[in-house]
Motif scaffolding. Structure first.
Motif, PDB file in Angstrom:
ATOM      1  N   PHE A  20     -11.910  31.270 -46.511  1.00 24.71           N
ATOM      2  CA  PHE A  20     -13.087  30.472 -46.273  1.00 24.71           C
ATOM      3  C   PHE A  20     -13.380  30.158 -44.931  1.00 24.71           C
ATOM      4  O   PHE A  20     -12.917  29.258 -44.291  1.00 24.71           O
ATOM      5  N   PRO A  21     -14.437  30.664 -44.473  1.00 22.81           N
ATOM      6  CA  PRO A  21     -14.744  30.709 -42.903  1.00 22.81           C
ATOM      7  C   PRO A  21     -15.284  29.176 -42.749  1.00 22.81           C
ATOM      8  O   PRO A  21     -15.855  28.649 -43.594  1.00 22.81           O
ATOM      9  N   THR A  22     -15.176  28.887 -41.529  1.00 26.20           N
ATOM     10  CA  THR A  22     -15.306  27.441 -41.188  1.00 26.20           C
ATOM     11  C   THR A  22     -17.001  27.268 -41.406  1.00 26.20           C
ATOM     12  O   THR A  22     -17.236  26.218 -41.622  1.00 26.20           O
ATOM     13  N   ARG A  23     -17.739  28.113 -40.888  1.00 20.53           N
ATOM     14  CA  ARG A  23     -19.163  27.769 -41.009  1.00 20.53           C
ATOM     15  C   ARG A  23     -19.505  27.730 -42.361  1.00 20.53           C
ATOM     16  O   ARG A  23     -20.788  27.111 -42.647  1.00 20.53           O
ATOM     17  N   ALA A  24     -18.708  28.146 -43.421  1.00 20.16           N
ATOM     18  CA  ALA A  24     -19.071  27.857 -44.819  1.00 20.16           C
ATOM     19  C   ALA A  24     -19.235  26.436 -45.238  1.00 20.16           C
ATOM     20  O   ALA A  24     -19.819  25.905 -46.261  1.00 20.16           O
ATOM     21  N   SER A  25     -18.402  25.796 -44.510  1.00 18.76           N
ATOM     22  CA  SER A  25     -18.393  24.283 -44.686  1.00 18.76           C
ATOM     23  C   SER A  25     -19.422  23.462 -44.101  1.00 18.76           C
ATOM     24  O   SER A  25     -19.535  22.268 -44.565  1.00 18.76           O
ATOM     25  N   PHE A  26     -20.308  23.795 -43.473  1.00 20.31           N
ATOM     26  CA  PHE A  26     -21.064  23.182 -42.705  1.00 20.31           C
ATOM     27  C   PHE A  26     -22.117  22.429 -43.663  1.00 20.31           C
ATOM     28  O   PHE A  26     -22.424  21.328 -43.669  1.00 20.31           O
ATOM     29  N   THR A  27     -22.723  23.164 -44.994  1.00 24.12           N
ATOM     30  CA  THR A  27     -23.541  22.425 -45.870  1.00 24.12           C
ATOM     31  C   THR A  27     -22.746  21.504 -46.494  1.00 24.12           C
ATOM     32  O   THR A  27     -23.493  20.334 -46.896  1.00 24.12           O
ATOM     33  N   GLY A  28     -21.623  21.809 -46.837  1.00 19.70           N
ATOM     34  CA  GLY A  28     -21.095  20.620 -47.757  1.00 19.70           C
ATOM     35  C   GLY A  28     -20.643  19.318 -46.804  1.00 19.70           C
ATOM     36  O   GLY A  28     -20.914  18.265 -46.962  1.00 19.70           O
ATOM     37  N   VAL A  29     -20.468  19.339 -45.540  1.00 16.52           N
ATOM     38  CA  VAL A  29     -20.437  18.611 -44.413  1.00 16.52           C
ATOM     39  C   VAL A  29     -21.708  17.659 -44.523  1.00 16.52           C
ATOM     40  O   VAL A  29     -21.701  16.312 -44.235  1.00 16.52           O
TER      41      VAL A  29
END
Length: 150
Positions: A20-29
């Motif tokens: 789960f790379p950190t950049r993948a959480s951007f949209t969720g944030v």
């Protein structure tokens, strides 16, 4: 409500992923921030919100600054290592070596669990596959391939 559902869905979708790379959480944030701002806007105490807006803004900015700082560090690391790699490839070409082997992948910061940011689009061990053939054509060499560094 749809923003909150979408925000949680992004994180839920990555639950089964082995990485789960950190950049993948951007949209969720972003979706969760939109839901929070929508909730704050609906509150009936508009005076308190306007009074506390600078503090909310500073908090949000601080939360994203850490992400931007980590991304900047990774981008700089990849840029420097790619520049070194390009110099190596050109030096090999000048020596007459047209089948170049390089170390792969380019490692990046492990601070956020992101060991190899360029893994998907970096030089692979197969010289006939993309992007190896495109990189070889760009540098004017016959082939290029990666040597695993594990």
């Amino acid at each position: 409500m749809p923003y909150a559902a979408a925000g949680f869905a992004v994180f839920f979708a990555m639950a089964a992923s082995p990485e789960f790379p950190t950049r993948a959480s951007f949209t969720g944030v972003v979706f969760l921030c939109a839901a929070l701002l929508s909730l704050v806007r609906r509150l009936e105490v508009q005076g308190q919100i306007k009074q506390n807006f600078p503090a909310l803004y500073a908090f949000a900015l601080g939360a994203f600054l850490f992400s931007f700082a980590c991304a900047t560090k990774d981008i700089r690391e990849i840029h420097v290592k790619w520049k070194q790699r390009a110099e190596y490839i050109l030096a090999q070409k000048e020596k007459g070596v047209l089948d170049v082997e390089v170390r792969e992948p380019i490692p990046t910061s492990v601070l956020l669990g992101n060991k190899y940011a360029a893994r998907g689009n970096d030089i692979t061990t197969d010289p006939g596959k993309w992007p190896n053939n495109s990189i070889a054509a760009y540098f004017g060499i016959r082939s290029i391939c990666g040597v695993e560094i594990w």
